[in-house]
Design an enzyme around this catalytic site. Structure first.
Site, PDB file in Angstrom:
ATOM      1  CG  LEU A   1       5.388  -1.899  10.048  1.00 26.20           C
ATOM      2  CD1 LEU A   1       5.921  -1.145  11.139  1.00 26.20           C
ATOM      3  CD2 LEU A   1       6.220  -2.927   9.213  1.00 26.20           C
ATOM      4  CB  ALA A   2      -1.817  -1.985  10.287  1.00 20.31           C
TER       5      ALA A   2
ATOM      6  CD  GLN B   1      -6.182 -11.210   6.027  1.00 28.85           C
ATOM      7  OE1 GLN B   1      -5.585 -11.992   6.801  1.00 28.85           O
ATOM      8  NE2 GLN B   1      -5.851 -11.194   4.836  1.00 28.85           N
TER       9      GLN B   1
ATOM     10  CE1 TYR C   1      -0.649  -9.643   2.973  1.00 26.23           C
ATOM     11  CE2 TYR C   1       0.675 -10.560   1.720  1.00 26.23           C
ATOM     12  CZ  TYR C   1       0.522  -9.935   2.719  1.00 26.23           C
ATOM     13  OH  TYR C   1       1.771  -9.229   3.430  1.00 26.23           O
TER      14      TYR C   1
END
Length: 248
Positions: free
Chosen positions: A9-10, A12, A78
């Site tokens: 789940l980590a 940027q 992203y």
């Protein structure tokens, strides 16, 4: 640690920062993932549940809501990083027999939300309302998102860990799109806040419309969203108000 399953789940998570600094985004979201899985696979890793994106990975959509088969045309670094990670997961499945499911989340919201990144708009609005400050909406406010409650997302992640499904991506959303103007109006009504929102220039890298179909997740996981947006927004606002009212 010798994990058999990793819930990844980590990230940027800020789309705007990814646009401003693509190399940093890739270092965290792609290289960081590779560091994690390369370490874990040496010690018995069998399965990864990956938190992908159900908005940024598709880019500007052709259909509403879109399925997992929709073309992947990310318009932000992203989204590119999330798509690349899904491709790496396929590689690790083929090469090392590590199962995976990629869960393409809509815009997750709810109590305890960190007010940063694109999905943080609800917590940002709550903070501004509680401060008695005007809310700023970037663009004309007609941009839409699929807002999915955190409790529903947790149920999806747990169901994914117990499922035998492997090597696929699943949308985790509501199939309902809500524009930012309506989102703010609902929150302002809940809070009995009369101040109208202000508008500023649209930000780069943001999609105009985003909404995803959860039908495949229901078929594969037996999962469907349960929390209505108005109910979730009320619970979220009450949480932030309670935090604000607590003695320091």
């Amino acid at each position: 640690a010798r994990p058999e399953i990793i819930f990844h789940l980590a990230a940027q998570m800020d789309v705007r920062r990814s646009v401003a600094d693509p190399a940093f985004d890739a270092q965290v979201n792609v290289v960081g993932f590779l560091n994690l899985i390369e370490a874990a696979r040496k010690y018995g890793l069998k399965r990864v549940i990956f938190s992908s994106t159900g908005g940024a990975i598709y880019g500007e959509q052709d259909e509403f809501p879109c399925t997992e088969d929709h073309p992947k045309r990310p318009v932000s670094p992203y989204g590119v990083a999330k798509l690349a990670t899904e491709a790496y997961l396929f590689f690790f499945k083929v090469e090392y027999n590590i199962d995976y499911l990629a869960l393409r989340f809509g815009n997750v919201y709810g109590p305890r939300q960190d007010p940063h990144g694109e999905a943080g708009v609800i917590s940002i609005f709550c903070g501004k309302i509680l401060d008695g400050q005007p809310v700023t909406i970037y663009g004309d406010g007609t941009q839409t998102r699929d807002y999915v409650y955190v409790g529903d997302v947790v149920r999806a992640v747990i169901a994914a860990s117990k499922s035998r499904a492997s090597g696929i991506a699943l949308n985790i959303g509501t199939g309902l799109e809500t524009n930012v103007n309506d989102l703010y109006s609902t929150l302002a009504s809940i809070a009995d806040f009369p101040t109208k929102a202000e508008h500023a220039a649209a930000r780069p890298g943001e999609q105009k419309r985003s909404v995803i179909s959860p039908a495949r997740a229901e078929k594969e996981l037996g999962w469907r969203p349960e929390k209505k947006l108005a109910e979730g927004l009320e619970e979220t606002y009450k949480y932030f108000k309670q935090q604000r009212d607590r003695p320091s």
